[in-house]
Structures are given as structure tokens and as C-alpha cells.
Motif scaffolding. Structure first.
Motif, short mmCIF file in Angstrom:
data_model
loop_
_atom_site.label_atom_id
_atom_site.label_comp_id
_atom_site.label_asym_id
_atom_site.label_seq_id
_atom_site.Cartn_x
_atom_site.Cartn_y
_atom_site.Cartn_z
N GLN A 35 0.83 -1.21 0.00
CA GLN A 35 0.00 0.00 0.00
C GLN A 35 0.86 1.24 0.00
OE1 GLN A 35 -2.83 0.08 3.15
NE2 GLN A 35 -4.28 -1.24 2.08
N ILE A 36 1.87 1.18 0.81
CA ILE A 36 2.77 2.33 0.87
C ILE A 36 3.37 2.61 -0.50
CG2 ILE A 36 5.02 3.04 1.74
CD1 ILE A 36 4.18 1.74 4.41
N GLN A 37 3.74 1.55 -1.13
CA GLN A 37 4.32 1.73 -2.47
C GLN A 37 3.33 2.38 -3.41
OE1 GLN A 37 5.70 -2.04 -3.82
NE2 GLN A 37 7.63 -1.91 -2.71
N HIS A 71 -3.95 14.86 0.54
CA HIS A 71 -4.76 13.69 0.89
C HIS A 71 -3.96 12.41 0.76
CE1 HIS A 71 -8.45 11.53 1.60
NE2 HIS A 71 -8.21 10.79 0.54
N VAL A 72 -3.28 12.26 -0.30
CA VAL A 72 -2.46 11.06 -0.52
C VAL A 72 -1.42 10.93 0.57
CG1 VAL A 72 -0.75 10.02 -2.04
CG2 VAL A 72 -2.85 10.94 -2.99
N GLY A 73 -0.82 12.02 0.92
CA GLY A 73 0.20 11.99 1.97
C GLY A 73 -0.39 11.45 3.27
N ASN A 74 -1.62 11.92 3.58
CA ASN A 74 -2.28 11.39 4.79
C ASN A 74 -2.43 9.89 4.73
OD1 ASN A 74 -2.54 13.94 5.87
ND2 ASN A 74 -4.60 14.26 5.00
N GLN A 75 -2.90 9.42 3.61
CA GLN A 75 -3.08 7.98 3.45
C GLN A 75 -1.77 7.26 3.65
OE1 GLN A 75 -5.78 6.46 3.19
NE2 GLN A 75 -7.29 7.46 1.90
N THR A 113 0.45 1.69 10.41
CA THR A 113 0.00 0.30 10.59
C THR A 113 1.13 -0.68 10.31
OG1 THR A 113 -0.96 0.63 8.40
CG2 THR A 113 -2.48 0.43 10.22
N MET A 114 1.92 -0.35 9.33
CA MET A 114 3.00 -1.26 9.00
C MET A 114 3.97 -1.36 10.16
SD MET A 114 5.42 -1.39 5.63
CE MET A 114 6.92 -0.93 6.46
N LYS A 115 4.29 -0.23 10.72
CA LYS A 115 5.19 -0.26 11.86
C LYS A 115 4.60 -1.09 12.99
CE LYS A 115 7.72 4.04 11.25
NZ LYS A 115 7.90 5.44 11.68
#
Lengths: 491, 126
Positions: A32-34, A108-112, A119-121
């Protein structure tokens, strides 16, 4: 060790699964991060493009034609941009406005992206924990989990038997002490109270003992007196002799010993002697003796014989309570016999109503005239009635015991009505058990004839007694008068 | 006895599967609504950024239809409300489905225990 190994494997399995799941989540987060990063990059590029686009009025470009061809063309209206706002909404904006929108979106994307990284951490930490747990359970790491297997009943842990926790206040074994408890019950003077007696027994016992001794003395005095005045009728000669025997025997024994020592009733003698013994032994076994509490008032049946039946209040109660308890008991030791009816006296002893704290003897079923001298009066005449009672009781007892009727018994049984407890207004607690005995009174005597050997009879009689309570008292005195006359004549 | 329990178990398992499907359906629907909600929020915000000089279009099929800015804004707002309501509805549905599935799960576990007992008994007997 095998067990431990198995558990380890199981634990390991669980831990491994946990770790794997956590890792999956982490990977998901990474993807997702990617994705978001890519989006962000795209927006960056777009922004840049929008910035430079309005620089020129038109651009010459190679326009893609289908998927495989390009065509040279011009890009005009460089400042007009149609922006897809989302959800099928479009807006025509200038380049700058478009930039603003793009920046907004980038925010907005940055927030996501931030959320996903968080969550990943989180899940990465969980994965680490799972890894550590795995190493620990496998005892590979530095920290070892200390475990101790608990075996159930592997070996004898405690010496001796396992104790069962008894409920508090649970009664211990009763059988052995049963007899003794009966005695104790008597002493306590409780009527039908089967509660814990132990604590109370001692105190009650003492009082009972004192009372016993008092009554004993009174009894002895009376016996001496009555033995002189004993009346003997023709019909009742045998009984009178027995009465004498009884009177002689009675004094040393407590009231319960008012059982005629029938020759035909060997058992009847026994209780007498037993009672004697009891009395003599004194200290341990409580004994019942009949004596009036305050004044020596005698309850007797006017049968022409002077018999005294003395009762003690306490004894009455004790006997009542005892009888209630042991209705089906037969041939017990001597102190059991208190419940037994060996003499007519016993019957009246049995059926005593406790009113206002005082045991009031039940009303006699006899007609009033027969009651003149009995019960209430404190005369020597009453003694005869008492004796008759005792006789009756003794006979009934014999019936109970031997289950057969003696000829001698039969006669007297017919004569003496049982269960005619007379109401003694006096202090006699005792039993008013007056058995009013009249010589030729067949009508009034259905009870005794009914006497069946078993104890239930006593109960029946009890019920019967209750019924005729009302009528008899008045009849008794009238009946008595006959005998009284006879006695007077004899005197 | 064991067979009967087995049949019961199967039936219950099927029921449980159905319930799980319902649950998952409602969950996915809710997710879709969530995304739409997010999107519409962005649209609303971007519309706020625009002024009246900008022409707003709405894509209806292959056609771009001109829309008034205010109208667009109102429409988007209504859509947002609608989406919120839908989300609420789906949430309640989801809760119900969850409860039902829980009950079903309990039934299943109890049946399973019985089944195992019966199996154990049967094995013992045999």
C-alpha cells in the motif's frame, strides 16, 4: 520430556502462525505504501507539468493515435484544464486552479501514506514479538520459559487418607450414643426437641437431677402413706396385691416405675427393676419419676384402691418427647421403656397436653361421676385410680411386648378405660393420665380392648383420647362416685 | 446417534457459511461506501476551491453534461449525506449478521462437542 516437547511444538505452531499472519499484514502495508508513493510521485509530476504548461500558447506534440500510432499535433488552450474531481464530476479550470487541486490531492495522498506506514510499523512490532516468543518457546534464545508440569495423582502427595471436609455443625454418628441421648433428652425436659442438646444437656441434667431427688423423697413419703391405705376389693384383690408390690417397689424407683409387676408380665417387672437400678445408679442415667412438683397431689383412678400416680412435669415432657421420637421402637434398653406403656400410668404420661408451659393432663374420657375423686382431688382415693392406670399401662405394655393378652389382663382391660386423661387444675403436671377404672364399665372402655400390641396403638389411643376429651371429664366424677362409695364402705 | 449429530452438524455448518457470506457482503458494501465517502469529500473540497468562472461537468455515461457550480456543490453534498446514511444502515446490518453468526458458532461448537462425545462413545462401544 516427550510431553514437554509436544507442548513446545504446539506452542511453536501457534507462535509461528502468529508470526506469519503478522508478516502478511506487514507486506500488505508495504504494498500500500508503495502504491501511495507512486501516486504521490505522479501528482508531483503533474504539478510540475501544470506549472510549465501555460508558458507557451501552444505546443507541437506527437499525439498518440490509438495504441500503436502517433500523429503530430498542437496543444492549444494550454491554460484550460478539465479536472476530474472524482465520482464522475469534472471541472474546467485554469492551470493554476488545477494546481491547487493537485496540491490538495497530494495532501490527501500523503495522509493515506502516513496511515499505512503507521499500521506497517505496528505490525512489524508484532512480528518481532512473535519471533521472540518463537525463540523462547524453542529455548533457543537467551530467555527461557520456566515450566513445571503438574501431575494429577502421580504420586501420593499426602500421607494418609484424604480428608473430606465435613459441613460445619454436622452431626456426628448418632447410633452409639442414641440411648444415652434419649436419657439426656428426658433430662432436658424438652418436648419433641431434637435439636442440639449437648450444650444444654449438662445444665438441664443438673436441674433434672435435683428435681429427681426431690421427687424421689416425696414419692417415698407418699408410698409409705399409701401402702397403709391400700384398699383391696374382691375383684381387684390381685391387683391390689400387685399394687402393694408396686408401691413397695415404686419408692426406690422414679415415677416411671409405676408398672405393676405382673407375674404374667415378666417384662413388666424388668422395667421396674431397671428403673430401680437407674434410680440407684442415679448419676448417669436420668430417670423418670412421678411426683408432684409443689405439693404431692395424686392423680388416681377411683377404683377402690389407693394408688398414687405422681408425675413430674419434666418427666412428662421428656416422656412425650421421647415417645414421639421412638414410636416404633421395641424392646430397647431400660431407658427406652419410658416411651413404652407398661402401666396405665404410662398412658397418661404419654398423652399430656402442654398448655401455658405446663403439661396439663388430658381430660378423662370417663364420666364425671367417676372423676370425682380422681385427678383434681388430692385424696387418697385418687391413688386407686392411679394404680389402675398403671395397671392398664402395664397391661398394654405387655400387649405391646408379648402380643397376647393374659386372662387377668383381659379383665382389667375391660374395666379400665384407657386414655382418660383428666384435667387437673392442680399442679400435677403429671398425667392426668387418669385411668378411671370402674368395675363394671364396659362402655367406657373401648380403648383398652382395642389395644393392639404395636406402638401405633398408642397413637390411636392418643387420637381417641383427644376426641373424647370433652365429654369424659364430667362423666368421670359421676362414675367415680360408685367406687368412692365402695371404698368408703371398705374403709 | 453419532450419525444424527453429524447430519445436524453439517446443516449447522451450512447455515453458518451462509451467515458468514452475509457478513462478508455487508462488510464489502460498507467498504465501497467508505471509499465513495472519501472521494466525495475530496470533490466537495475541490469544488470549494473553484470559483464560478470554472465550468463544471458531470459525466453521465459517455456525455459530459454542464453543471452549475452551486448545483454541483449541492448535489455532492446530498450524495455525501446519502452515503453516510447508507453506511449507517450497513453498519447495523453488519452487527445483526455478526450476532447471528456468533450464535451459530456457539451452536456449532456445542454440536461438535456432542459429536465428539458420541464418537468417543461409539469408539468405546466398538
Amino acid at each position: 520430556m516427550a510431553n514437554k516437547g509436544n507442548t513446545d511444538l504446539e506452542d511453536l505452531g501457534g507462535v509461528v502462525r502468529l508470526r506469519e499472519e503478522n508478516q502478511k499484514v506487514v507486506k500488505n502495508c508495504e504494498s500500500q505504501i508503495q502504491h501511495w508513493k507512486k501516486v504521490l510521485d505522479d501528482y508531483e509530476a503533474l504539478r510540475d507539468r501544470l506549472r510549465t504548461l501555460p508558458d507557451q500558447l501552444c505546443y507541437e506534440i506527437m499525439v498518440p493515435f490509438g495504441s500503436l500510432a502517433f500523429m503530430p499535433g498542437k496543444l492549444v488552450h494550454t491554460n484550460e484544464v478539465t479536472v476530474l474531481l472524482g465520482d464522475n464530476w469534472f471541472a474546467k479550470c485554469s492551470a493554476k486552479q488545477a494546481q491547487k487541486i493537485v496540491e490538495h490531492r497530494m495532501k490527501h495522498v500523503g495522509n493515506q501514506l502516513d496511515d499505512v506506514t503507521k499500521t506497517m510499523k505496528n505490525f512489524e512490532a508484532r512480528v518481532g514479538f512473535a519471533k521472540e516468543l518463537e525463540t523462547m518457546s524453542a529455548n533457543k534464545g537467551d530467555y527461557v520459559d520456566i515450566r513445571e508440569e503438574v501431575g494429577n495423582n502421580d504420586s501420593a502427595i499426602t500421607k494418609g487418607k484424604q480428608r473430606i471436609a465435613h459441613k460445619p455443625n454436622s452431626k456426628p454418628k448418632m447410633d452409639v450414643v442414641f440411648d444415652l441421648k434419649e436419657q439426656d433428652e428426658e433430662d432436658e425436659g424438652k418436648s419433641g426437641d431434637t435439636g442440639s442438646r449437648k450444650g444444654i444437656i449438662s445444665e438441664e441434667e443438673l436441674w433434672a437431677r435435683l428435681d429427681e431427688l426431690e421427687r424421689l423423697e416425696e414419692l417415698q413419703d407418699e408410698q409409705d402413706r399409701f401402702s397403709d391405705n391400700a384398699e383391696v376389693n374382691g375383684e381387684e384383690s390381685s391387683s391390689s396385691s400387685e399394687e402393694e408390690k408396686e408401691t413397695d417397689a415404686a419408692p426406690p424407683v422414679n415415677g416411671s416405675s409405676l408398672k405393676p409387676s405382673w407375674s404374667s408380665v415378666p417384662h413388666g417387672v424388668q422395667p421396674l427393676t431397671d428403673r430401680k437400678r437407674e434410680e440407684e445408679d442415679g448419676s448417669c442415667l436420668p430417670t423418670i419419676f412421678f411426683s408432684h412438683m409443689v405439693e404431692p397431689k395424686k392423680v388416681r383412678i377411683n377404683t377402690g384402691k389407693n394408688t398414687t400416680l405422681k408425675f413430674s412435669e419434666r418427666k412428662e415432657q421428656k416422656e412425650n418427647s421421647k415417645r414421639k421420637k421412638k414410636n416404633g421402637h421395641s424392646n430397647g434398653p431400660s431407658h427406652h421403656e419410658l416411651h413404652r406403656i407398661t402401666t396405665p400410668a404410662d398412658i397418661y404420661r404419654l398423652f399430656v397436653d402442654v398448655k401455658n408451659g405446663e403439661p396439663i393432663p388430658r381430660k378423662s374420657i370417663l364420666k364425671s361421676r367417676s372423676r370425682e375423686n380422681s385427678v383434681c382431688s388430692d385424696t387418697s382415693e385418687s391413688s386407686a385410680a392411679d394404680f389402675e392406670e398403671r395397671r392398664m399401662i402395664g397391661r398394654s405394655f405387655s400387649h405391646d411386648e408379648l402380643t397376647h393378652s393374659d386372662t387377668s389382663d383381659g379383665i382389667t382391660e375391660e374395666d379400665s378405660p384407657t386414655a382418660v386423661p383428666l384435667q387437673t387444675p392442680s399442679r400435677f403436671e403429671a398425667f392426668s393420665g387418669l385411668v378411671v377404672e370402674k368395675d363394671p364399665m364396659p362402655s367406657g372402655v373401648p380403648h383398652l380392648t382395642i389395644v393392639p400390641p404395636a406402638l401405633p396403638t398408642i397413637l390411636e389411643r392418643k387420637q381417641e383420647e383427644v376426641a373424647p376429651d370433652v365429654p369424659p371429664p364430667e362423666q368421670a366424677p359421676k362414675r367415680v362416685s360408685k367406687f368412692k362409695a365402695a371404698r368408703l364402705q371398705q374403709k | 446417534m453419532a450419525e444424527a449429530i453429524q447430519k445436524k452438524l453439517k446443516a449447522e455448518v451450512e447455515k453458518y457459511a451462509l451467515m458468514q457470506k452475509d457478513v462478508s457482503k455487508s462488510v464489502s458494501a460498507r467498504q465501497k461506501l467508505e471509499t465513495q465517502l472519501a472521494e466525495n469529500n475530496i470533490v466537495k473540497e475541490e469544488l470549494d476551491l473553484l470559483d464560478s468562472s470554472n465550468i463544471v461537468f458531470k459525466l453521465i455515461g459517455p456525455v459530459l453534461v454542464k453543471q452549475d457550480l452551486d448545483e454541483a456543490k449541492a448535489t455532492v453534498a446530498k450524495r455525501l449525506e446519502y452515503i453516510n446514511g447508507e453506511i449507517q444502515r450497513y453498519e447495523t446490518l453488519l452487527k445483526d449478521f455478526e450476532k447471528k453468526s456468533e450464535q451459530q458458532r456457539e451452536i456449532l461448537t456445542s454440536l461438535q462437542q456432542d459429536f465428539q462425545k458420541a464418537q468417543g462413545l461409539a469408539a468405546g462401544k466398538v
